[in-house]
Motif scaffolding. Structure first.
Motif, PDB file in Angstrom:
ATOM      1  N   LYS A  50       0.849  -1.195   0.000  1.00 40.94           N
ATOM      2  CA  LYS A  50       0.000   0.000   0.000  1.00 40.94           C
ATOM      3  C   LYS A  50       0.880   1.239   0.000  1.00 40.94           C
ATOM      4  O   LYS A  50       2.026   1.209   0.463  1.00 40.94           O
ATOM      5  CB  LYS A  50      -0.901   0.026   1.242  1.00 40.94           C
ATOM      6  N   LEU A  51       0.352   2.333  -0.503  1.00 37.84           N
ATOM      7  CA  LEU A  51       1.020   3.631  -0.419  1.00 37.84           C
ATOM      8  C   LEU A  51       0.077   4.729   0.053  1.00 37.84           C
ATOM      9  O   LEU A  51       0.451   5.543   0.880  1.00 37.84           O
ATOM     10  CB  LEU A  51       1.625   4.023  -1.772  1.00 37.84           C
ATOM     11  N   CYS A  52      -1.146   4.752  -0.454  1.00 35.17           N
ATOM     12  CA  CYS A  52      -2.059   5.831  -0.082  1.00 35.17           C
ATOM     13  C   CYS A  52      -2.812   5.527   1.196  1.00 35.17           C
ATOM     14  O   CYS A  52      -3.475   6.392   1.748  1.00 35.17           O
ATOM     15  CB  CYS A  52      -3.047   6.120  -1.212  1.00 35.17           C
ATOM     16  N   ALA A  53      -2.702   4.301   1.700  1.00 33.70           N
ATOM     17  CA  ALA A  53      -3.498   3.887   2.855  1.00 33.70           C
ATOM     18  C   ALA A  53      -2.702   3.976   4.150  1.00 33.70           C
ATOM     19  O   ALA A  53      -1.519   3.659   4.194  1.00 33.70           O
ATOM     20  CB  ALA A  53      -4.002   2.453   2.657  1.00 33.70           C
ATOM     21  N   THR A  54      -3.367   4.420   5.205  1.00 32.97           N
ATOM     22  CA  THR A  54      -2.828   4.412   6.564  1.00 32.97           C
ATOM     23  C   THR A  54      -4.010   4.399   7.514  1.00 32.97           C
ATOM     24  O   THR A  54      -5.058   4.981   7.213  1.00 32.97           O
ATOM     25  CB  THR A  54      -1.921   5.625   6.829  1.00 32.97           C
ATOM     26  N   ASP A  55      -3.841   3.745   8.648  1.00 36.90           N
ATOM     27  CA  ASP A  55      -4.993   3.591   9.546  1.00 36.90           C
ATOM     28  C   ASP A  55      -5.351   4.862  10.304  1.00 36.90           C
ATOM     29  O   ASP A  55      -6.308   4.882  11.066  1.00 36.90           O
ATOM     30  CB  ASP A  55      -4.779   2.429  10.523  1.00 36.90           C
ATOM     31  N   MET A  56      -4.609   5.938  10.098  1.00 33.70           N
ATOM     32  CA  MET A  56      -4.992   7.227  10.673  1.00 33.70           C
ATOM     33  C   MET A  56      -6.023   7.958   9.807  1.00 33.70           C
ATOM     34  O   MET A  56      -6.598   8.957  10.238  1.00 33.70           O
ATOM     35  CB  MET A  56      -3.752   8.119  10.827  1.00 33.70           C
ATOM     36  N   LEU A  57      -6.235   7.465   8.575  1.00 35.35           N
ATOM     37  CA  LEU A  57      -7.090   8.156   7.619  1.00 35.35           C
ATOM     38  C   LEU A  57      -8.121   7.202   7.033  1.00 35.35           C
ATOM     39  O   LEU A  57      -7.905   5.986   6.986  1.00 35.35           O
ATOM     40  CB  LEU A  57      -6.253   8.746   6.484  1.00 35.35           C
ATOM     41  N   ASP A  58      -9.208   7.769   6.559  1.00 39.36           N
ATOM     42  CA  ASP A  58     -10.199   6.960   5.865  1.00 39.36           C
ATOM     43  C   ASP A  58      -9.612   6.427   4.563  1.00 39.36           C
ATOM     44  O   ASP A  58      -8.721   7.034   3.967  1.00 39.36           O
ATOM     45  CB  ASP A  58     -11.451   7.791   5.559  1.00 39.36           C
ATOM     46  N   ALA A  59     -10.124   5.283   4.120  1.00 37.95           N
ATOM     47  CA  ALA A  59      -9.634   4.671   2.888  1.00 37.95           C
ATOM     48  C   ALA A  59      -9.844   5.605   1.703  1.00 37.95           C
ATOM     49  O   ALA A  59     -10.839   6.328   1.617  1.00 37.95           O
ATOM     50  CB  ALA A  59     -10.347   3.347   2.654  1.00 37.95           C
ATOM     51  N   GLU A  71     -12.936 -14.401  -5.105  1.00 40.81           N
ATOM     52  CA  GLU A  71     -13.611 -15.464  -5.873  1.00 40.81           C
ATOM     53  C   GLU A  71     -15.039 -15.045  -6.215  1.00 40.81           C
ATOM     54  O   GLU A  71     -15.777 -14.562  -5.358  1.00 40.81           O
ATOM     55  CB  GLU A  71     -13.646 -16.764  -5.061  1.00 40.81           C
ATOM     56  N   GLY A  72     -15.382 -15.216  -7.502  1.00 38.19           N
ATOM     57  CA  GLY A  72     -16.727 -14.907  -7.954  1.00 38.19           C
ATOM     58  C   GLY A  72     -16.940 -13.461  -8.344  1.00 38.19           C
ATOM     59  O   GLY A  72     -18.031 -13.097  -8.785  1.00 38.19           O
ATOM     60  N   ARG A  73     -15.922 -12.622  -8.155  1.00 37.55           N
ATOM     61  CA  ARG A  73     -16.043 -11.210  -8.533  1.00 37.55           C
ATOM     62  C   ARG A  73     -15.062 -10.901  -9.651  1.00 37.55           C
ATOM     63  O   ARG A  73     -13.946 -11.421  -9.674  1.00 37.55           O
ATOM     64  CB  ARG A  73     -15.775 -10.286  -7.357  1.00 37.55           C
ATOM     65  N   ARG A  74     -15.467 -10.042 -10.535  1.00 34.63           N
ATOM     66  CA  ARG A  74     -14.591  -9.647 -11.622  1.00 34.63           C
ATOM     67  C   ARG A  74     -13.628  -8.568 -11.158  1.00 34.63           C
ATOM     68  O   ARG A  74     -13.880  -7.831 -10.226  1.00 34.63           O
ATOM     69  CB  ARG A  74     -15.420  -9.118 -12.791  1.00 34.63           C
ATOM     70  N   GLY A  75     -12.500  -8.464 -11.811  1.00 37.63           N
ATOM     71  CA  GLY A  75     -11.551  -7.395 -11.557  1.00 37.63           C
ATOM     72  C   GLY A  75     -10.683  -7.633 -10.335  1.00 37.63           C
ATOM     73  O   GLY A  75     -10.688  -8.710  -9.728  1.00 37.63           O
ATOM     74  N   THR A  76      -9.954  -6.592 -10.016  1.00 37.18           N
ATOM     75  CA  THR A  76      -9.034  -6.638  -8.875  1.00 37.18           C
ATOM     76  C   THR A  76      -9.288  -5.402  -8.016  1.00 37.18           C
ATOM     77  O   THR A  76      -8.625  -4.370  -8.171  1.00 37.18           O
ATOM     78  CB  THR A  76      -7.570  -6.658  -9.350  1.00 37.18           C
ATOM     79  N   PRO A  77     -10.233  -5.471  -7.099  1.00 29.72           N
ATOM     80  CA  PRO A  77     -10.582  -4.297  -6.289  1.00 29.72           C
ATOM     81  C   PRO A  77      -9.467  -3.916  -5.317  1.00 29.72           C
ATOM     82  O   PRO A  77      -8.638  -4.741  -4.926  1.00 29.72           O
ATOM     83  CB  PRO A  77     -11.835  -4.749  -5.540  1.00 29.72           C
ATOM     84  N   ALA A  78      -9.467  -2.659  -4.924  1.00 31.04           N
ATOM     85  CA  ALA A  78      -8.525  -2.196  -3.912  1.00 31.04           C
ATOM     86  C   ALA A  78      -8.968  -2.721  -2.554  1.00 31.04           C
ATOM     87  O   ALA A  78     -10.125  -2.567  -2.159  1.00 31.04           O
ATOM     88  CB  ALA A  78      -8.482  -0.670  -3.893  1.00 31.04           C
ATOM     89  N   SER A  79      -8.039  -3.328  -1.839  1.00 31.57           N
ATOM     90  CA  SER A  79      -8.402  -3.943  -0.561  1.00 31.57           C
ATOM     91  C   SER A  79      -8.699  -2.904   0.516  1.00 31.57           C
ATOM     92  O   SER A  79      -9.389  -3.192   1.487  1.00 31.57           O
ATOM     93  CB  SER A  79      -7.284  -4.867  -0.079  1.00 31.57           C
ATOM     94  N   CYS A  80      -8.188  -1.669   0.344  1.00 26.27           N
ATOM     95  CA  CYS A  80      -8.424  -0.655   1.374  1.00 26.27           C
ATOM     96  C   CYS A  80      -9.855  -0.145   1.342  1.00 26.27           C
ATOM     97  O   CYS A  80     -10.416   0.214   2.383  1.00 26.27           O
ATOM     98  CB  CYS A  80      -7.441   0.502   1.233  1.00 26.27           C
ATOM     99  N   THR A  81     -10.479  -0.097   0.150  1.00 26.37           N
ATOM    100  CA  THR A  81     -11.830   0.443   0.024  1.00 26.37           C
ATOM    101  C   THR A  81     -12.892  -0.643  -0.091  1.00 26.37           C
ATOM    102  O   THR A  81     -14.074  -0.329  -0.205  1.00 26.37           O
ATOM    103  CB  THR A  81     -11.928   1.351  -1.209  1.00 26.37           C
ATOM    104  N   THR A  82     -12.473  -1.898  -0.044  1.00 24.26           N
ATOM    105  CA  THR A  82     -13.423  -3.002  -0.165  1.00 24.26           C
ATOM    106  C   THR A  82     -13.676  -3.621   1.202  1.00 24.26           C
ATOM    107  O   THR A  82     -12.748  -4.167   1.821  1.00 24.26           O
ATOM    108  CB  THR A  82     -12.894  -4.087  -1.109  1.00 24.26           C
ATOM    109  N   PRO A  83     -14.906  -3.530   1.703  1.00 24.67           N
ATOM    110  CA  PRO A  83     -15.174  -4.100   3.025  1.00 24.67           C
ATOM    111  C   PRO A  83     -15.305  -5.620   2.959  1.00 24.67           C
ATOM    112  O   PRO A  83     -15.608  -6.190   1.912  1.00 24.67           O
ATOM    113  CB  PRO A  83     -16.506  -3.449   3.416  1.00 24.67           C
ATOM    114  N   VAL A  84     -15.075  -6.253   4.091  1.00 23.67           N
ATOM    115  CA  VAL A  84     -15.241  -7.704   4.176  1.00 23.67           C
ATOM    116  C   VAL A  84     -16.717  -8.056   4.010  1.00 23.67           C
ATOM    117  O   VAL A  84     -17.594  -7.226   4.219  1.00 23.67           O
ATOM    118  CB  VAL A  84     -14.728  -8.235   5.527  1.00 23.67           C
ATOM    119  N   ALA A  85     -16.963  -9.288   3.624  1.00 21.75           N
ATOM    120  CA  ALA A  85     -18.333  -9.798   3.522  1.00 21.75           C
ATOM    121  C   ALA A  85     -18.331 -11.253   3.956  1.00 21.75           C
ATOM    122  O   ALA A  85     -17.323 -11.956   3.828  1.00 21.75           O
ATOM    123  CB  ALA A  85     -18.864  -9.661   2.092  1.00 21.75           C
ATOM    124  N   GLU A  86     -19.434 -11.697   4.476  1.00 23.91           N
ATOM    125  CA  GLU A  86     -19.531 -13.057   5.000  1.00 23.91           C
ATOM    126  C   GLU A  86     -19.230 -14.083   3.911  1.00 23.91           C
ATOM    127  O   GLU A  86     -19.807 -14.057   2.826  1.00 23.91           O
ATOM    128  CB  GLU A  86     -20.932 -13.307   5.565  1.00 23.91           C
TER     129      GLU A  86
END
Length: 956
Positions: A50-59, A71-86
């Motif tokens: 990561k470069l733009c991400a830090t836990d002092m700031l919002d994603a 799995e099951g999703r297209r593309g390669t999303p940014a992990s900092c702006t993608t929330p977890v899901a069950e």
């Protein structure tokens, strides 16, 4: 020793209580709902680049390094702006991701100077680290073509780096190393709330810009350091880091400036301090800082610092450097002589709000057990003593009700007589963040402070009252609450004395307390006050924060009780987001009070006349204590002028500059036969001293401070005391010179004694503080890990007490001779009497105290901006430069008191609070007139001060 490394989880923690389970790289992990995939991976030990991400700031999601596959999703999303899901399955390392990340890093590196070996960030550069993390070994793109590394001439890039901005004395901005990650811009917005930075230009011309392409010093930047801390490269670098190099070990400690109590990581090379980095786990500051705590620590090694004991027989003589033994011998001999000649009560002392709890405890113990008198006081006498009286009377304890985190749940914030963005800037930033999120603000202040209107923050109501009318305004707010049926009857019936409430309600309901009646002398429009009262009573969680603009009045204690009445009447006590919160001015003013520094109280605010409490201390100390309260500071000075008080020991306070009616303070000090000053510098009080004992800084000792939210925190020694001793050791040396035979080996032993004698500190140990980071008292069997919120189920005193708060106008009146009202305060870059901050680059922002005066008043007197003006009162006169501004109302003038040659307290009178003698700094009748320069008094004092600071050449 080694560097303490903080883990950066990339994005802030989720506060959700709902848990989600997912799989990352074949490992099942459970985290709170709303957590980013980046943070979830980091919590299981997998670091996603990561470069733009830090836990002092919002994603933010701009750097595109933290891409993942799901799995099951297209593309390669940014992990900092993608929330977890069950149930989702995430991969952080695949061949496709590796190629994408290398490509992104190539682009960054192609637009960045490759001077890593000589770069100040070498060894601590995230860009460098990420290049290694993605396995980048070659860059296909050169510097040919457009890029922002080189400056341009006639639109063509040449071989000169972009010029550095070195205008700020504490950090350098090197635009050629900027990767436009936006972290500094976001930190300025999200953390600090100043909005001083932006991204200017487009494409290859994009770069961080202070303001409208100004340099940092000319911009609105407040030098809090948030941008420097957020920068992942050497674009923003501390000047000291560039000069000294990377630190090699660190220690967590606590700031010694204001009452916020920020936690820092002191990063060192040997015994040289490289930088102070805000500690993210600091519960008071949450990783933020201000210009003082972050950068203004150079006073610790300033050339003015005195490191050897000095004595003299007369204040007209030069100082002589002597050994510790000789200085201590003089103290013991003279102290015994004076008490034999003039009686036991002829001596006393003052503890310091800048020193540790342990040191204040020992000073008051020395005075009570060694001197045999209760003549001990502290600087809270002249700032927050009304807080102690007022809150103890109404609630049962002399402290604020909340922790600073509580502001995150406030819906309405009432700020009265405080200027958080200047006086308590880190908490001020947290307050502004909550206001940007939607909380409403009411400001009660005669001056238009920054919170009234600043970028993205605006008060709903500014009640610009006439100085001295606080009681009338707060009681009038209560009038609206009661007469319009807005009181919380259920809370009152359950938590307060109902008969007292009914008497109080009838009192405030009287028409003489209505906004329409009080408007005539408070200057606050009735309808504005009614709207503010309705908002506070009905707007949700209502929190009150107040400062010296409440306490430093002849009715300071009355106003504190009026504030407490208002909070109780609306049910705004005992839960998060509400409360009554005094903003303490100095780093340990709360702790100094807790430690028994008042003449009528022992530790934990227990009265000296209480036989059980007194017996407890007598048994522990092996002495008999006087049951009667001793003299307050003002009483000591009065007695000195009268000839009955002859000696004083002052640790870490500068009463000549900080206390009111300077002429009277000087007369009292001059009348004494033995004035002992223990401090870092020859301060103004030392002009009248006979013994000077060199003190040491917070960097040179161990101990604890207690901040404004009752938070007890460790300070840890990171360098050797330049004077040879910590302040607690100096007090112990004095005690032993007097024959007390103290034998403390470490401050932890002093804290153990405090805990054994103080119910609210019973569970406090250094081991607990090291384990938890900090605790808030009460910390005892009932609350083994401390008490963030006070009065949750019941008030400490049992039932909350409503007190009638009759408004009594101050005896300090304006008239034809003195038609204006002077009020005083502080400024962001300076601290208290300025002894520390004036010896740092902070003076670049505030070189002198100035007099703020309204354009109308200035025009009437023929005063232009920047002119010398004389300001005269019934007590004295001084001169300073004028600043014409509409921040003050017509009829009101304002100045600070950070510079000794200003002598602001030559003007302030000896009027004081009826209950505590806290001086009425905020209301002084004055006249302002043009002047040609400093007054004769200022010139004479300057010469006297220079003469008093002479140090004789040591005999060979």
């Amino acid at each position: 020793m080694s560097l303490i490394i903080e883990t950066d989880y990339g994005t802030p923690a989720s506060k959700s209580e709902t848990m989600v389970t997912l799989t990352i790289d074949g490992v099942e992990v459970t985290v709170p709902e709303g957590t980013s995939i980046m943070r979830a991976a980091m919590e299981m030990g997998t670091a996603i680049p990561k470069l733009c991400a830090t836990d002092m700031l919002d994603a933010f999601g701009s750097c595109r390094l933290c891409l993942v596959e799901i799995e099951g999703r297209r593309g390669t999303p940014a992990s900092c702006t993608t929330p977890v899901a069950e149930g989702i399955v995430v991969r952080t390392q695949t061949d496709r991701l590796a190629q994408l990340r290398k490509g992104v890093m190539e682009l960054y590196i192609s637009d960045h100077p490759l001077d890593c070996l000589t770069c100040a960030a070498n060894g601590d550069c995230e860009l460098q680290d990420m290049a290694g993390a993605v396995g980048l070994r070659d860059v296909r793109y050169g510097y040919e073509g457009d890029n922002h590394v080189f400056a341009k001439k006639d639109g063509i890039a040449n071989d000169q780096w972009l010029p550095k901005d070195e205008s700020n004395p504490y950090f350098t901005y090197d635009a050629s190393k900027c990767i436009v990650c936006n972290r500094c811009v976001r930190a300025c917005e999200e953390v600090q709330g100043t909005f001083a930075l932006t991204i200017s230009g487009r494409g290859f011309d994009s770069r961080v810009s202070p303001g409208m392409n100004e340099d940092f010093m000319a911009s609105e930047c407040v030098s809090c350091g948030a941008c420097v801390q957020a920068c992942p490269t050497a674009t923003l670098s501390e000047t000291k880091l560039i000069e000294i190099g990377q630190p090699e070990h660190s220690e967590v400690t606590t700031c010694a400036y204001c009452g916020v109590g920020c936690t820092f990581k002191a990063e060192m090379r040997g015994e040289e301090l490289v930088r102070m980095v805000p500690w993210k786990d600091g519960k008071a500051n949450r990783g933020h800082s201000c210009v003082k705590g972050r950068f203004a620590w150079g006073y610790a090694t300033h050339r003015d610092r005195i490191t050897k004991p000095m004595i003299r027989d007369s204040i007209k003589e030069p100082w002589r450097e002597v050994s510790w033994d000789e200085a201590l011998g003089k103290i013991a001999t003279d102290m015994k002589r004076i008490q034999q000649a003039f009686g036991r009560e002829a001596v006393g002392g003052i503890t310091s709000s800048r020193c540790t709890n342990e040191e204040s405890y020992l000073v008051q113990k020395l005075i009570r057990a060694g001197f045999g008198t209760n003549n001990v006081d502290t600087c809270a006498r002249v700032c927050h003593s009304p807080t102690g009286y007022g809150l103890k009377t109404t609630f049962g304890t002399s402290a604020g009700t909340q922790d600073f985190d509580s502001v995150e749940d406030s819906d309405v914030i009432l700020v009265i007589g405080a200027n958080p963005t200047d006086g308590h800037p880190v908490f001020g930033s947290r307050m502004k963040k909550r206001l940007r999120e939607g909380a409403k603000l009411i400001v009660v202040d005669p001056r238009r402070i920054d919170l009234v209107k600043s970028p993205h923050v605006k008060a709903e109501y500014h009640l610009a009252l006439k100085p001295g009318t606080n009681v009338a305004v707060v009681t009038s707010l209560a009038h609206v609450v009661v007469t319009e049926g807005l009181a919380d009857e259920a809370f009152i019936a359950e938590r307060c004395d109902l008969l007292e409430y009914r008497e109080w309600a009838a009192f405030v309901a009287d028409p003489r307390h209505s906004p329409e009646t009080t408007e005539a002398f408070t200057g606050v429009p009735a309808e504005l006050l009614r709207k503010a009262a309705r908002l506070y009573a009905t707007g949700g969680n209502g929190a009150i924060y107040y400062g010296l603009g409440v306490t430093e009045h002849s009715q300071g204690s009355t106003t504190v009780m009026a504030i407490a009445n208002l909070a109780m009447a609306t049910g705004n006590i005992g839960r998060r987001g509400v409360g009554v919160n005094p903003l303490r001015g100095q780093n340990n003013v709360q702790g100094a009070c807790d430690m028994g520094s008042f003449p009528h109280e022992l530790t934990g605010y227990r009265h000296i006349s209480d036989e059980g409490t007194r017996n407890l201390f007598e048994k522990a100390w092996g002495v008999t204590l006087d049951k009667d309260p001793g003299l307050r500071i003002n009483n000591m000075l009065d007695a000195a002028v009268d000839g009955s008080f002859k000696a004083i020991y002052i640790e870490g306070e500068d009463i000549l500059q900080s206390d009111p009616d300077t002429h009277h303070v000087a007369a009292g000090l001059e009348a004494m036969e033995l004035v002992i000053v223990q401090d870092l510098f020859l301060n103004e009080t030392a002009n009248y001293a006979h013994v000077f004992l060199p003190g040491c800084t917070f960097l040179e000792k161990d101990g604890t401070f207690t901040n404004a939210e009752r938070r007890i925190q460790r300070i840890r020694r990171v360098m050797s005391p330049k004077n040879g001793y910590a302040d607690w050791e100096v007090t112990q040396l004095i005690a032993n010179a007097l024959g007390l035979n103290w034998n403390y080996k470490h401050p932890s032993e002093i804290m153990d004694e405090i805990a054994a004698l103080t119910p609210t500190f019973k569970n406090v140990t250094y081991e607990l503080l090291d384990e938890m980071g900090s605790v808030q008292w009460p910390c005892n069997e009932e609350h083994p890990e401390g008490t963030p919120i006070m009065h949750v189920d019941h008030f400490v005193r049992g039932k909350g007490q409503f007190v009638l708060t009759e408004y009594i106008p101050t005896d300090e009146r304006t008239g034809a001779r003195f038609p204006l009202i002077l009020t005083t305060g502080r400024i962001l870059s300076q601290y208290n009497v300025g002894a520390q901050t004036r010896r740092t680059e902070n003076s670049r922002w505030h070189e002198e105290d100035v007099l703020e005066i309204h354009p109308h008043d200035a025009e009437q007197r023929g005063i232009k901006d920047g002119d010398w003006v004389k300001i005269a009162s019934r007590a004295g006169e001084t001169a300073l430069h004028a600043l014409i501004t509409d921040r003050v109302a017509p009829g009101v003038v304002y100045t600070t008191f950070h510079h000794p040659l200003t002598q602001a307290n030559v003007i302030t009178t000896d009027f004081s609070d009826w209950a505590t003698n806290c001086p009425e700094y905020k209301v002084t009748a004055v006249q302002v007139s043009p002047s040609n320069g400093p007054t004769r008094y200022q010139e004479d004092y300057d010469e006297f001060s220079r003469q008093s600071r002479r140090i004789a050449e040591a005999a060979e």
